[in-house]
Each structure stands twice: as structure tokens, then as C-alpha cells.
Motif scaffolding. Structure first.
Motif, mmCIF file in Angstrom:
data_model
loop_
_atom_site.group_PDB
_atom_site.id
_atom_site.type_symbol
_atom_site.label_atom_id
_atom_site.label_comp_id
_atom_site.label_asym_id
_atom_site.label_seq_id
_atom_site.Cartn_x
_atom_site.Cartn_y
_atom_site.Cartn_z
ATOM 1 N N ALA A 90 -15.909 1.746 3.736
ATOM 2 C CA ALA A 90 -15.832 0.445 3.069
ATOM 3 C C ALA A 90 -14.365 0.091 2.835
ATOM 4 O O ALA A 90 -13.473 0.895 3.078
ATOM 5 C CB ALA A 90 -16.580 0.500 1.746
ATOM 6 N N SER A 91 -14.155 -1.108 2.331
ATOM 7 C CA SER A 91 -12.795 -1.538 2.000
ATOM 8 C C SER A 91 -12.465 -1.150 0.562
ATOM 9 O O SER A 91 -13.361 -0.896 -0.259
ATOM 10 C CB SER A 91 -12.671 -3.054 2.149
ATOM 11 O OG SER A 91 -13.472 -3.701 1.177
ATOM 12 N N LEU A 127 -8.377 5.235 -4.501
ATOM 13 C CA LEU A 127 -9.289 4.171 -4.065
ATOM 14 C C LEU A 127 -9.413 4.144 -2.545
ATOM 15 O O LEU A 127 -10.511 3.945 -2.010
ATOM 16 C CB LEU A 127 -8.817 2.819 -4.584
ATOM 17 C CG LEU A 127 -8.958 2.602 -6.091
ATOM 18 C CD1 LEU A 127 -8.240 1.330 -6.507
ATOM 19 C CD2 LEU A 127 -10.420 2.550 -6.492
ATOM 20 N N ALA A 128 -8.305 4.347 -1.847
ATOM 21 C CA ALA A 128 -8.338 4.375 -0.378
ATOM 22 C C ALA A 128 -9.200 5.534 0.117
ATOM 23 O O ALA A 128 -9.953 5.395 1.092
ATOM 24 C CB ALA A 128 -6.923 4.471 0.178
ATOM 25 N N GLU A 129 -9.114 6.663 -0.561
ATOM 26 C CA GLU A 129 -9.923 7.833 -0.192
ATOM 27 C C GLU A 129 -11.410 7.547 -0.408
ATOM 28 O O GLU A 129 -12.247 7.841 0.450
ATOM 29 C CB GLU A 129 -9.484 9.030 -1.032
ATOM 30 C CG GLU A 129 -10.192 10.320 -0.703
ATOM 31 C CD GLU A 129 -9.678 11.468 -1.551
ATOM 32 O OE1 GLU A 129 -10.520 12.260 -2.007
ATOM 33 O OE2 GLU A 129 -8.452 11.562 -1.761
ATOM 34 N N ILE A 130 -11.744 6.970 -1.554
ATOM 35 C CA ILE A 130 -13.139 6.621 -1.846
ATOM 36 C C ILE A 130 -13.656 5.621 -0.817
ATOM 37 O O ILE A 130 -14.775 5.750 -0.317
ATOM 38 C CB ILE A 130 -13.271 6.046 -3.275
ATOM 39 C CG1 ILE A 130 -12.938 7.119 -4.309
ATOM 40 C CG2 ILE A 130 -14.672 5.481 -3.510
ATOM 41 C CD1 ILE A 130 -12.750 6.576 -5.722
ATOM 42 N N ALA A 131 -12.840 4.623 -0.492
ATOM 43 C CA ALA A 131 -13.236 3.618 0.498
ATOM 44 C C ALA A 131 -13.512 4.263 1.847
ATOM 45 O O ALA A 131 -14.526 3.969 2.493
ATOM 46 C CB ALA A 131 -12.151 2.547 0.622
ATOM 47 N N ARG A 133 -14.698 -3.855 -6.478
ATOM 48 C CA ARG A 133 -15.787 -4.719 -6.956
ATOM 49 C C ARG A 133 -16.933 -3.892 -7.533
ATOM 50 O O ARG A 133 -17.504 -4.243 -8.575
ATOM 51 C CB ARG A 133 -16.295 -5.624 -5.826
ATOM 52 C CG ARG A 133 -15.384 -6.794 -5.520
ATOM 53 C CD ARG A 133 -16.033 -7.800 -4.605
ATOM 54 N NE ARG A 133 -16.456 -7.237 -3.332
ATOM 55 C CZ ARG A 133 -15.680 -7.167 -2.248
ATOM 56 N NH1 ARG A 133 -14.455 -7.635 -2.276
ATOM 57 N NH2 ARG A 133 -16.156 -6.658 -1.136
ATOM 58 N N LYS A 134 -17.275 -2.780 -6.864
ATOM 59 C CA LYS A 134 -18.342 -1.911 -7.378
ATOM 60 C C LYS A 134 -17.957 -1.322 -8.727
ATOM 61 O O LYS A 134 -18.786 -1.262 -9.640
ATOM 62 C CB LYS A 134 -18.639 -0.778 -6.385
ATOM 63 C CG LYS A 134 -19.206 -1.217 -5.049
ATOM 64 C CD LYS A 134 -20.619 -1.706 -5.170
ATOM 65 C CE LYS A 134 -21.559 -0.533 -5.294
ATOM 66 N NZ LYS A 134 -22.969 -0.907 -5.279
ATOM 67 N N ALA A 135 -16.712 -0.900 -8.884
ATOM 68 C CA ALA A 135 -16.251 -0.313 -10.138
ATOM 69 C C ALA A 135 -16.273 -1.353 -11.260
ATOM 70 O O ALA A 135 -16.694 -1.053 -12.390
ATOM 71 C CB ALA A 135 -14.845 0.263 -9.974
#
Length: 63
Positions: free
Chosen positions: A32-33, A23-27, A39-41
């Protein structure tokens, strides 16, 4: 990030370290945070669930 809800409810979750790292990588890739990614997921999951389970009005009494 214009799709933020006007009113939000705070939620606390525990994640496995691997999931948190992803998740940190995607952010980071989306500037983004992690909260935004989650929230998007969740929104995508809920939308897909609702598409497969359309809301039906409950039957009225006497029907």
C-alpha cells in the motif's frame, strides 16, 4: 482499499525521519501507499476517540 472516502481533503504534514521510515515499512508490508497507512491510522484514532466521547446533542434553548 475499498474504505476510501468519496470526498477527501488534502492535508500536508511533516514527519520525523524515523516515523516516515516506519510508515514506509508498514506500507511496503501491506502493498500500500504511505498515504493509505496514515489514513487507516487516523481512522482508527478517530473511531477510538469517538467511542470514548459519544456525541451528545446540545441542549435545546429553554431546557
Amino acid at each position: 482499499m475499498a474504505d476510501r472516502p468519496l470526498k477527501a481533503t488534502r492535508l500536508s504534514v511533516s514527519l520525523e525521519e524515523r516515523d516516515h521510515n516506519i510508515l514506509a515499512e508498514i506500507a511496503a508490508e501491506n502493498d500500500a501507499s504511505i498515504s493509505w497507512v496514515i489514513r487507516k491510522a487516523i481512522r482508527q484514532f478517530v473511531d477510538e476517540y469517538q467511542a470514548g466521547h459519544p456525541h451528545e446533542e446540545p441542549a435545546k434553548r429553554g431546557e
